[in-house]
Scaffold this motif. Sequence first.
Motif, PDB file in Angstrom:
ATOM      1  N   LEU A  22      -0.844   6.827   1.234  1.00 38.04           N
ATOM      2  CA  LEU A  22      -0.005   6.034   2.141  1.00 38.04           C
ATOM      3  C   LEU A  22       1.123   5.321   1.403  1.00 38.04           C
ATOM      4  O   LEU A  22       2.206   5.131   1.952  1.00 38.04           O
ATOM      5  CB  LEU A  22      -0.855   5.043   2.953  1.00 38.04           C
ATOM      6  N   ALA A  23       0.884   4.953   0.146  1.00 40.23           N
ATOM      7  CA  ALA A  23       1.960   4.366  -0.655  1.00 40.23           C
ATOM      8  C   ALA A  23       3.059   5.402  -0.881  1.00 40.23           C
ATOM      9  O   ALA A  23       4.256   5.099  -0.810  1.00 40.23           O
ATOM     10  CB  ALA A  23       1.414   3.861  -1.991  1.00 40.23           C
TER      11      ALA A  23
ATOM     12  N   GLU B 264      10.935   5.137   3.233  1.00 36.83           N
ATOM     13  CA  GLU B 264      12.020   4.208   2.911  1.00 36.83           C
ATOM     14  C   GLU B 264      13.202   4.894   2.239  1.00 36.83           C
ATOM     15  O   GLU B 264      14.341   4.448   2.382  1.00 36.83           O
ATOM     16  CB  GLU B 264      11.485   3.076   2.020  1.00 36.83           C
TER      17      GLU B 264
ATOM     18  N   ASN C 192       4.923   5.886   2.465  1.00 36.25           N
ATOM     19  CA  ASN C 192       5.812   4.755   2.733  1.00 36.25           C
ATOM     20  C   ASN C 192       7.073   4.816   1.863  1.00 36.25           C
ATOM     21  O   ASN C 192       8.164   4.476   2.322  1.00 36.25           O
ATOM     22  CB  ASN C 192       5.073   3.425   2.489  1.00 36.25           C
ATOM     23  N   TYR C 193       6.917   5.247   0.611  1.00 41.75           N
ATOM     24  CA  TYR C 193       8.089   5.385  -0.257  1.00 41.75           C
ATOM     25  C   TYR C 193       9.036   6.449   0.295  1.00 41.75           C
ATOM     26  O   TYR C 193      10.257   6.266   0.339  1.00 41.75           O
ATOM     27  CB  TYR C 193       7.666   5.728  -1.686  1.00 41.75           C
TER      28      TYR C 193
ATOM     29  N   PRO D  43      12.622  -0.430  -3.544  1.00 49.45           N
ATOM     30  CA  PRO D  43      11.639   0.545  -3.054  1.00 49.45           C
ATOM     31  C   PRO D  43      10.619   0.989  -4.110  1.00 49.45           C
ATOM     32  O   PRO D  43       9.453   1.236  -3.783  1.00 49.45           O
ATOM     33  CB  PRO D  43      12.480   1.733  -2.601  1.00 49.45           C
ATOM     34  N   LYS D  44      11.045   1.084  -5.367  1.00 47.21           N
ATOM     35  CA  LYS D  44      10.099   1.514  -6.409  1.00 47.21           C
ATOM     36  C   LYS D  44       9.055   0.440  -6.671  1.00 47.21           C
ATOM     37  O   LYS D  44       7.882   0.734  -6.885  1.00 47.21           O
ATOM     38  CB  LYS D  44      10.832   1.867  -7.700  1.00 47.21           C
TER      39      LYS D  44
ATOM     40  N   GLU E  83       6.817  -8.060   8.943  1.00 45.61           N
ATOM     41  CA  GLU E  83       7.988  -7.634   9.726  1.00 45.61           C
ATOM     42  C   GLU E  83       8.448  -8.695  10.717  1.00 45.61           C
ATOM     43  O   GLU E  83       9.622  -8.780  11.039  1.00 45.61           O
ATOM     44  CB  GLU E  83       7.671  -6.314  10.431  1.00 45.61           C
TER      45      GLU E  83
ATOM     46  N   ARG F  80      -0.077   1.821  12.016  1.00 45.18           N
ATOM     47  CA  ARG F  80      -0.712   1.454  10.744  1.00 45.18           C
ATOM     48  C   ARG F  80      -2.195   1.183  10.904  1.00 45.18           C
ATOM     49  O   ARG F  80      -2.991   1.475  10.016  1.00 45.18           O
ATOM     50  CB  ARG F  80      -0.013   0.220  10.172  1.00 45.18           C
TER      51      ARG F  80
ATOM     52  N   ALA G 212       6.670   0.440  -3.851  1.00 41.67           N
ATOM     53  CA  ALA G 212       5.696   1.529  -3.999  1.00 41.67           C
ATOM     54  C   ALA G 212       4.562   1.097  -4.928  1.00 41.67           C
ATOM     55  O   ALA G 212       3.381   1.392  -4.678  1.00 41.67           O
ATOM     56  CB  ALA G 212       6.376   2.794  -4.520  1.00 41.67           C
TER      57      ALA G 212
ATOM     58  N   ASP H 226      -3.397  -0.341  -1.828  1.00 41.36           N
ATOM     59  CA  ASP H 226      -4.188   0.754  -1.256  1.00 41.36           C
ATOM     60  C   ASP H 226      -5.337   1.163  -2.178  1.00 41.36           C
ATOM     61  O   ASP H 226      -6.400   1.575  -1.709  1.00 41.36           O
ATOM     62  CB  ASP H 226      -3.302   1.978  -0.973  1.00 41.36           C
TER      63      ASP H 226
ATOM     64  N   ASP I 119      11.914  10.439  -8.488  1.00 39.08           N
ATOM     65  CA  ASP I 119      12.911   9.427  -8.862  1.00 39.08           C
ATOM     66  C   ASP I 119      12.516   8.668 -10.132  1.00 39.08           C
ATOM     67  O   ASP I 119      12.753   7.451 -10.232  1.00 39.08           O
ATOM     68  CB  ASP I 119      13.110   8.415  -7.713  1.00 39.08           C
ATOM     69  N   GLY I 120      11.867   9.357 -11.065  1.00 40.97           N
ATOM     70  CA  GLY I 120      11.527   8.717 -12.332  1.00 40.97           C
ATOM     71  C   GLY I 120      10.256   7.898 -12.337  1.00 40.97           C
ATOM     72  O   GLY I 120       9.913   7.285 -13.352  1.00 40.97           O
ATOM     73  N   ILE I 121       9.537   7.836 -11.214  1.00 38.38           N
ATOM     74  CA  ILE I 121       8.246   7.137 -11.199  1.00 38.38           C
ATOM     75  C   ILE I 121       7.139   8.065 -10.695  1.00 38.38           C
ATOM     76  O   ILE I 121       7.416   9.118 -10.116  1.00 38.38           O
ATOM     77  CB  ILE I 121       8.258   5.853 -10.323  1.00 38.38           C
ATOM     78  N   THR I 122       5.898   7.683 -10.953  1.00 37.46           N
ATOM     79  CA  THR I 122       4.770   8.426 -10.399  1.00 37.46           C
ATOM     80  C   THR I 122       4.022   7.490  -9.461  1.00 37.46           C
ATOM     81  O   THR I 122       3.624   6.400  -9.850  1.00 37.46           O
ATOM     82  CB  THR I 122       3.821   8.903 -11.512  1.00 37.46           C
ATOM     83  N   ILE I 123       3.861   7.938  -8.223  1.00 39.22           N
ATOM     84  CA  ILE I 123       3.171   7.127  -7.217  1.00 39.22           C
ATOM     85  C   ILE I 123       1.859   7.798  -6.871  1.00 39.22           C
ATOM     86  O   ILE I 123       1.800   9.017  -6.691  1.00 39.22           O
ATOM     87  CB  ILE I 123       4.015   6.973  -5.930  1.00 39.22           C
ATOM     88  N   SER I 124       0.787   7.016  -6.777  1.00 43.82           N
ATOM     89  CA  SER I 124      -0.452   7.562  -6.240  1.00 43.82           C
ATOM     90  C   SER I 124      -0.820   6.776  -4.996  1.00 43.82           C
ATOM     91  O   SER I 124      -0.133   5.837  -4.638  1.00 43.82           O
ATOM     92  CB  SER I 124      -1.566   7.531  -7.280  1.00 43.82           C
ATOM     93  N   GLN I 125      -1.905   7.180  -4.349  1.00 44.96           N
ATOM     94  CA  GLN I 125      -2.326   6.657  -3.045  1.00 44.96           C
ATOM     95  C   GLN I 125      -1.415   7.240  -1.956  1.00 44.96           C
ATOM     96  O   GLN I 125      -0.234   6.918  -1.874  1.00 44.96           O
ATOM     97  CB  GLN I 125      -2.311   5.122  -2.986  1.00 44.96           C
TER      98      GLN I 125
ATOM     99  N   ALA J  32      -2.621  -3.538   8.065  1.00 41.34           N
ATOM    100  CA  ALA J  32      -1.784  -3.370   9.258  1.00 41.34           C
ATOM    101  C   ALA J  32      -1.378  -4.746   9.797  1.00 41.34           C
ATOM    102  O   ALA J  32      -0.229  -4.961  10.201  1.00 41.34           O
ATOM    103  CB  ALA J  32      -2.526  -2.570  10.328  1.00 41.34           C
TER     104      ALA J  32
ATOM    105  N   ARG K  11       4.529  -0.028  15.555  1.00 44.12           N
ATOM    106  CA  ARG K  11       4.301   0.201  14.128  1.00 44.12           C
ATOM    107  C   ARG K  11       2.920  -0.317  13.732  1.00 44.12           C
ATOM    108  O   ARG K  11       2.197   0.314  12.955  1.00 44.12           O
ATOM    109  CB  ARG K  11       5.354  -0.531  13.277  1.00 44.12           C
TER     110      ARG K  11
ATOM    111  N   ARG L 118       2.280  -1.290  -2.998  1.00 43.15           N
ATOM    112  CA  ARG L 118       1.432  -0.582  -2.023  1.00 43.15           C
ATOM    113  C   ARG L 118       0.355   0.258  -2.708  1.00 43.15           C
ATOM    114  O   ARG L 118      -0.756   0.401  -2.203  1.00 43.15           O
ATOM    115  CB  ARG L 118       2.311   0.294  -1.137  1.00 43.15           C
ATOM    116  N   MET L 119       0.719   0.850  -3.854  1.00 45.45           N
ATOM    117  CA  MET L 119      -0.234   1.668  -4.596  1.00 45.45           C
ATOM    118  C   MET L 119      -1.431   0.812  -5.021  1.00 45.45           C
ATOM    119  O   MET L 119      -2.582   1.214  -4.877  1.00 45.45           O
ATOM    120  CB  MET L 119       0.495   2.231  -5.812  1.00 45.45           C
TER     121      MET L 119
END
Lengths: 215, 215
Positions: free
Chosen positions: B73-74, B81, B77-78, A93-94, A81, B100, A97, A104, B65-71, A74, B96, A100-101
């Motif tokens: 909060l990630a 955005e 956040n995606y 953005p990808k 920012e 967070r 992600a 996290d 969108d063609g990706i795999t995100i885990s976590q 945080a 903010r 952040r993944m």
Amino acid sequence: MASEKPILYSYFRSSCSWRVRIALALKGISYDLVPVNLIKDGGQQFSAEFKALNPMQQVPALKIDGITISQSLAIINYLEETHPNPRLLPQDPKKRAQVRMIADHIASGIQPLQNLSVLKQMGEKKMEWAQNCITSGFQALEQILQHTAGLYCVGDEVSVADLCLVPQVANAERFKVDMGPYPTITKINKALLELEAFKISHPSRQPDTPAELRA
Amino acid sequence: MASEKPILYSYFRSSCSWRVRIALALKGISYDLVPVNLIKDGGQQFSAEFKALNPMQQVPALKIDGITISQSLAIINYLEETHPNPRLLPQDPKKRAQVRMIADHIASGIQPLQNLSVLKQMGEKKMEWAQNCITSGFQALEQILQHTAGLYCVGDEVSVADLCLVPQVANAERFKVDMGPYPTITKINKALLELEAFKISHPSRQPDTPAELRA
């Protein structure tokens, strides 16, 4: 008021404090550091004075712009920012992600399980517990980094993921985790430790580092 | 490709999966849900098939969108955005930061200590361990919310902090934590549970909810 220097409450060995020290160094933000000794006097973070500042009774906490923020990510997001250069999150953005993944995964999936307050409750099993948490987290991390890494965790730009990686590897070394199975983690960690911001924020070079651990 | 429906890998009772289900519901994103049973067959998240998809071997994971995100909060956040309306982070950087801080306090400071994989290792002490983690986290959270809360965790807008709060309170109830000392948490939780997005994403209303736990 806004021009007052930020104050970072930090412990030299806290991996979460180190994350924030790296961010401050990379962004060239000068700050005063107030050490909070997590061991001495049963833990200075439990004092009434510190609790009033941060009810979570943890470091890091950053006093900045008239507010006090705790939780390392945080804090780092706030710095990102308000001081966007150099950026610690990619533009795409990808890729953000992915950053952040990874961050996290370390900040929620590994570090909390091997932090001081958990280990205190493990008694004799402390070392084994920490090793298991880190090993299992690093197995996943190594696989992920094989897809995302360039010079650093995600491509060739230093990101929030890297700020989490280096302190976590230092913890792994402290708990004598065999790093052999993690060549990608090891390579990235080494490259990052060459950077000035990672050097000056290192636990061996803090005002509260005990003499025998100084670099 | 970009118009393919996202796929959420989820377990009805996983509090981290619930966070993402709330975000998807609030933002009106339609998706297909693939249940991953964390108990059955020793844990379907450990299958080779799922491991290839998410090396962290955890839910939630979102294919989008063609990706795999885990976590969680990630992922959130995606979504924030790429689908900014309605926003789940306030416009003001200080607010903010509060959002967070609360979200990370739950996601890094409470939930990881009482998740399934840790509790499995606690044997008989499982219930007591979970209660202690949640109690200690909620004591800090209650104090923080007394400063930040309006109708919800931070002011009167639903934010990422709220997406973390409600599933964590559900865990607290499951582990029979006495909620008496936490009137602010209790009040906010109640207000949030009135909202449609929190209702339809509830563990009692998922495709993989066992019949005896259905609402």
